[in-house]
Scaffold this active site. Structure first.
Site, short mmCIF file in Angstrom:
data_model
loop_
_atom_site.label_atom_id
_atom_site.label_comp_id
_atom_site.label_asym_id
_atom_site.label_seq_id
_atom_site.Cartn_x
_atom_site.Cartn_y
_atom_site.Cartn_z
N LYS A 4 0.84 -1.20 0.00
CA LYS A 4 0.00 0.00 0.00
C LYS A 4 0.88 1.25 0.00
CE LYS A 4 -3.70 2.07 2.83
NZ LYS A 4 -4.52 1.90 4.05
N SER A 35 -9.15 2.34 2.72
CA SER A 35 -8.17 3.01 1.88
C SER A 35 -7.19 2.07 1.19
CB SER A 35 -7.39 4.01 2.74
OG SER A 35 -6.73 3.35 3.81
N SER A 77 -10.14 -0.17 6.76
CA SER A 77 -9.39 0.01 5.51
C SER A 77 -8.65 -1.23 5.03
CB SER A 77 -8.39 1.17 5.65
OG SER A 77 -9.08 2.39 5.68
#
Length: 528
Positions: free
Chosen positions: A129, A204, A228
């Site tokens: 990420k 996210s 997330s």
């Protein structure tokens, strides 16, 4: 206790604004497209092996790391133009590192067991990420003002995974500043769901969820302060784990924690295959892994099981989709039939206040009295000061550097109370006691991840508080494992959260293995 008049008005205004903003998006959206609407199916059999299996084959020289890494690079190049999930690659460096791995294995004199113990992920590709620092890679979380920033070091968890032999292929997209459930920003654009390109992959960690589900990665790393990890894993039909608070380091992420956020943020593994969760968590936890009893065998027949079908009817959240209720019911039926256990269905009244609890606790000061840094200050990082109302006006004229969700969060911050509601504080304490006493060290709770199947792009603006189904467990600090349960009639992933008591992460990981066998686990979106 009923919602106050002010809270009702705020809720109505937010929903009305969301509707107007969606109309803008709809009017500006292009009509029709010549692009493919579905991913091609996976053809290379290497892409259908877990990280554990790949590492074993690489150690045994049944396949080279170069072959595996190249297979994943080929898949990313095939599907990423459709998904926009990997936003910066390091393919040539990854192939060089894979060649070094193959040379190391050729020269290793200690044998396969020594390699497995020292380097359990040796030669296995991984994606990261973009919110995590990865040396030489961007770390902007979608902020235009950080577009040129490159990390000079690795985040601690990234370093541990690399030290275990994993080879990063690149970094994946997020929502702006990691505070929204759609992975879209003005720096990298919008990421799409591999099961339906018109649907969101979540946020996210949506870039991670999307590329993993599409077969462009086998393992990944995400972070979760309100869902997330779990929402992207749910929307993309893969596995993920939100760890017990304080076990895995949250350092090396942008934006950094402030206030009490480090208590609620969780860094954890995301993957297509359940057997990869435990070895990843063991590596990522470092010395803290010994707190989690990850080597302890779990006899599911000796556990106590509970099922909560919904939050009790919060006015802030949508009703739970009937297909999700049915999927959770099927889990209950399988558990009772396979294991001979009794799953108790419960109603937990305090869950109705999940959003208010999450919102209240996210704004509390730490033990030194320091409140969280205002979101608008993060938005201005490296750029001019942000005035939320003016930023919204600029957005309507197509001149803002920020997304609507980011602007909306900054606006909401302006209306927050300076003192927390005592009623909400009491509800949280009561909920914490009830859930912890219920679960103990041998209890498992089933709970919906989200009330809806993966929404269409921009539709979360209508239902901004549906993340409450995941966010509440961040505040409670409990470990949660996200597990896929097949596909809906629309071909979208179904799933469930498996919640355990503090430091009982191994129970959720054992349940993931069971549910993968019972319901089939991840499905290739190209063949679904």
């Amino acid at each position: 206790m009923a919602l106050t008049l002010i809270e009702r008005i705020q809720n109505l205004l937010l929903r009305a604004c969301a509707g107007l903003l969606y109309m803008f998006f709809w009017l500006l959206s292009p009509r029709g497209s010549s692009k493919p609407t579905k991913l091609p199916p996976i053809s290379n059999p290497l892409l259908r092996l877990s990280a554990v299996q790949l590492a074993r084959k690489i150690r045994k020289r049944e396949v080279s790391s170069v072959e595996v890494v190249q297979a994943y690079i080929d898949r990313i190049q095939e599907i990423n133009p459709l998904l926009n999930a990997v936003i910066k690659e390091r393919f040539s460096t990854a192939l060089h590192e894979a060649a070094q791995v193959d040379k190391l294995i050729e020269e290793e004199m200690g044998g396969e067991d020594v390699l497995e113990d020292r380097l359990p992920l040796l030669g296995v590709p991984i994606t990261i990420k973009e919110a995590f620092a990865l040396q030489g890679m961007p770390n902007s979380t979608g902020l235009l003002s950080r577009a040129q920033f490159l990390s000079s070091t690795d985040a601690p968890t990234v370093a541990l995974l690399k030290r275990a032999g994993a080879i990063p292929l690149g970094v994946t997209n997020t929502s702006e500043l990691c505070m929204w459930l759609e992975s879209h920003n003005h720096l990298y654009g919008m990421t799409k769901n591999p099961y339906n390109l018109e649907r969101i992959p979540g946020g996210s960690s949506g870039g991670e969820g999307s590329i993993l589900a599409g077969g462009g990665s086998v393992i990944g790393i995400g972070s979760d302060i309100g869902g997330s990890i779990r929402m992207p894993c749910f929307f993309n039909g893969i596995f993920g784990h939100k760890t017990t608070s304080g076990v895995v380091s949250n350092d090396g992420q942008y934006p950094p924690c402030s206030g009490r956020h480090n208590e609620y943020l969780s860094t954890g593994p995301m993957c297509r295959y359940a057997e990869d969760l435990l070895p990843m968590l063991k590596i990522m936890a470092g010395p803290n892994a010994r707190k989690l009893a990850l080597s302890e065998e779990v006899d599911l027949k000796k556990l106590r099981f509970f099922s909560v079908p919904h939050d009790g009817g919060s006015p802030f959240t949508s009703p739970v989709d009937k297909q999700l209720i049915q999927a959770q019911r099927k889990v209950v039926e399988r558990l009772e039939a396979d294991l001979g256990v009794k799953v108790e269905e419960l109603r937990v009244p305090q869950l109705k206040y999940s959003f208010q609890i999450w919102d209240t606790y996210m704004g509390l000061p730490d033990d030194n009295g320091q409140r969280p840094r205002p979101f608008k200050e993060y938005m201005a990082e490296g750029g001019p000061a942000v005035w939320p109302v003016w930023e919204l006006v600029k957005w309507m004229m197509g001149r803002s550097s920020h997304t609507v969700p980011a602007i909306g969060l900054a606006l909401v911050e302006m209306t927050q109370r300076s003192k927390p509601s005592q009623f909400i504080l009491k509800q949280k304490e009561a909920l914490q006691r009830e859930i912890e006493e219920l679960l103990g060290t041998d209890g498992v709770l089933l709970y919906p991840t989200h009330p809806q199947l993966a929404p269409k792009h921009h539709h979360p603006l209508f239902t901004p508080f549906n993340f409450s189904y995941t966010g509440i467990f961040n505040i409670l600090g409990l470990p949660v494992t996200q597990c896929p349960l097949g596909l809906s009639v629309e071909g979208l992933p179904l799933g469930v959260q498996v919640v355990a008591g503090k430091l009982q992460d191994h129970l959720g990981l054992a349940m993931a293995l069971y549910l993968e066998k019972a319901f089939g686990g991840w499905r290739d979106p190209g063949a679904a």
